[in-house]
Design a protein around this motif. Structure first.
Motif, short mmCIF file in Angstrom:
data_model
loop_
_atom_site.label_atom_id
_atom_site.label_comp_id
_atom_site.label_asym_id
_atom_site.label_seq_id
_atom_site.Cartn_x
_atom_site.Cartn_y
_atom_site.Cartn_z
N ASN A 1 10.49 1.06 9.54
CA ASN A 1 10.12 -0.28 9.40
C ASN A 1 10.61 -1.09 10.46
O ASN A 1 10.33 -2.21 10.61
N GLY B 1 10.49 8.45 5.68
CA GLY B 1 10.93 8.25 4.23
C GLY B 1 9.78 7.81 3.49
O GLY B 1 8.42 8.29 3.85
N PHE C 1 2.56 4.73 -0.20
CA PHE C 1 2.14 5.95 -1.00
C PHE C 1 3.34 6.67 -1.31
O PHE C 1 3.68 7.34 -2.13
N TYR D 1 0.87 -1.01 -0.09
CA TYR D 1 0.04 -0.15 -0.03
C TYR D 1 0.84 1.28 -0.12
O TYR D 1 0.31 2.51 0.27
#
Ligand SMILES: C[S@@+](CC[C@H](N)C(=O)[O-])C[C@H]1O[C@@H](n2cnc3c(N)ncnc32)[C@H](O)[C@@H]1O
Ligand code: SF4
Ligand code: SF4
Ligand code: SF4
Length: 425
Positions: free
Chosen positions: A99, A64, A23, A21
């Motif tokens: 992440n 980021g 963006f 997903y």
């Protein structure tokens, strides 16, 4: 100059993962092929110019793409520049959104020592997280994220979890909330995945109609009343802050989109994370400064597009909380999530009001106790999780529930202007 914070993209949209997903991954195309990395010149310039603007606190948000691709040394240099240019400017805060997959002991030591607040993205247990958050070869990233979370814990780095609510986990509020509880995560943030394709249709990975409201109601019912003093949920904190102080703490609930600047790896400045596009490039930090950026007509117009122009919003009892939602969620003028917000606020507002009143009473009692002769001042106390950490002026019952805002009424965004001259323009 109005206060603002920075959201810095030192590695642009470059990332070691390929979340379905995401963006920001496509933004790499704006900046040409190859690796995108911020130079020392851009880093030093943005730091010097930001710290020269007087503000109660200067907040650097590193994001980021994946900001850990820059390596620890880059952030050591960032802290060095902050010390050089910020010796007399007051508090400086750093947060890093990651992440989590590349964190190791060297990162843990640095983040703890430099007192970075780290946000780590976790969409739930492996079976939910690994639907969307993938390595380039299609493997799920959950196991690597858990290793990264372990590093943060081991080094006692302050952290919170950001959970994107998408088609993958929209039906699993209980599973996600209980899982974060088992991990011991007491600072949580849920954000909505609203994405449309070029044909204007909802992307298959995005939230289905009605699911956001349902998800939030379920989270609220798990949180209230058992966890209100133990678990902080960013949206709920913002609602309480709005009720207690008049000011929300998230931009989607404010009346204007001019809250922060995004700085890309090459020094390009944009007004919002979701609006890094050529037509909204405001300038380059190497050749301009923040005062000039704030004064631009383009920036003023950008800020005001937050005004909900819809008649439905002007008549909505929840306008002072929802403020027409984030413009990126609007589709044909009205938020795609309008019904969801109405369901959520309808379901929860009475209990938010009760909680705000209780918090206000407690804080007044504490203030009174602190004024008694011989009382020890309670400075430096961490704000109760779930409560606002801002100044408390007493709840404003009815702020959300009064009659629809009149054209001559004070604007609910808290600007002090009349509604017709501000968000109702
Ligand atoms: C763009 S990432 C950058 C930082 C880091 N790579 C990470 O994943 O945390 C920041 C946050 O945006 C979220 N995000 C990704 N795609 C999104 C979308 N389409 N809508 C809203 N948030 C999204 C991610 O889940 C992540 O929590
Ligand atoms: S880790 Fe972050 S930047 Fe990378 S693809 Fe996933 S959401 Fe996007
Ligand atoms: S567009 Fe949305 S995310 Fe961007 S500043 Fe406005 S409210 Fe915030
Ligand atoms: S709930 Fe809907 S009508 Fe009410 S302010 Fe939000 S978007 Fe507008």
């Amino acid at each position: 100059m109005a206060n603002f914070s920075l959201l810095i993209k030192p590695a642009s949209g470059d990332c070691n993962l390929r979340c379905r997903y995401c963006f920001y991954l496509p933004k790499r195309e704006l900046f040409g092929p190859g690796a995108h990395r911020m130079s020392a010149e851009v880093l030093e310039t943005l730091t010097r110019k930001f710290l020269s603007v007087p503000m109660p606190v200067h907040t650097f948000g590193w994001q980021g793409g994946e900001p850990t691709l820059m390596g620890v040394e880059f952030y050591q240099q960032a802290v060095f520049f902050q010390r050089r240019y910020g010796a007399t400017c007051g508090p400086i805060a750093n947060s890093l959104q990651t992440n989590g997959t590349l964190l190791d002991a060297a990162w843990g030591r640095f983040l703890a020592q430099a007192q970075f607040l780290v946000g780590i993205s976790i969409d739930g247990p492996a079976e939910l997280h690994d639907i969307s958050r993938l390595h380039g070869d299609g493997r799920g990233s959950h196991a690597d994220v858990m290793r990264g979370l372990g590093v943060l814990r081991e080094h006692r780095v302050e952290h919170n979890v950001l959970t994107l609510v998408s088609h993958a986990n929209e039906d699993h509020a209980e599973t996600v909330y209980n899982y974060l509880g088992e991990l011991g995560v007491n600072y949580q943030q849920y954000i909505e995945c609203v994405e449309f394709g070029p044909d204007g249709q909802r992307q298959p990975f995005a939230l289905s109609p009605g699911k956001w409201g349902e998800f939030l109601c379920r989270i609220f019912d798990l949180w209230y009343p058992r966890d209100t003093r133990r678990v902080s949920i960013r949206l709920f904190d913002s609602i309480l802050s709005r009720l207690l102080t008049g000011a929300p703490t998230i931009c989607a609930m404010s009346g204007d989109c001019r809250n922060y600047f995004v700085i890309e790896h090459n020094g390009g400045v944009y007004p919002c994370d979701f609006q890094v596009r050529p037509e909204l490039l405001l300038g380059n930090i190497l050749t301009t400064d923040f005062s000039a950026l704030q004064q631009q007509e383009k920036y003023r117009c950008w800020g005001q597009q937050k005004n909900p122009h819809q008649a439905k919003c002007a008549a909505c009892r929840f306008l002072p909380l929802c403020m027409g939602d984030c413009p990126k969620n609007r589709h044909g003028g009205l938020s795609y999530l309008c019904e969801d917000w109405q369901v959520f606020y309808q379901h929860t507002i009475g209990r938010f009001e009760e909680l705000a009143a209780a918090l206000s009473a407690e804080q007044q009692a504490m203030a009174a106790a602190a004024q008694k002769p011989g009382a020890v001042p309670r400075t430096g106390q961490a704000a109760a999780p779930g409560a606002t950490s801002g100044a408390v002026a007493g709840p404003q019952p009815g702020a959300y529930s009064g009659p629809p805002v009149g054209r001559n009424d004070p604007c609910p965004c808290g600007s002090g202007k009349k509604y017709k001259k501000c968000c109702g323009k």
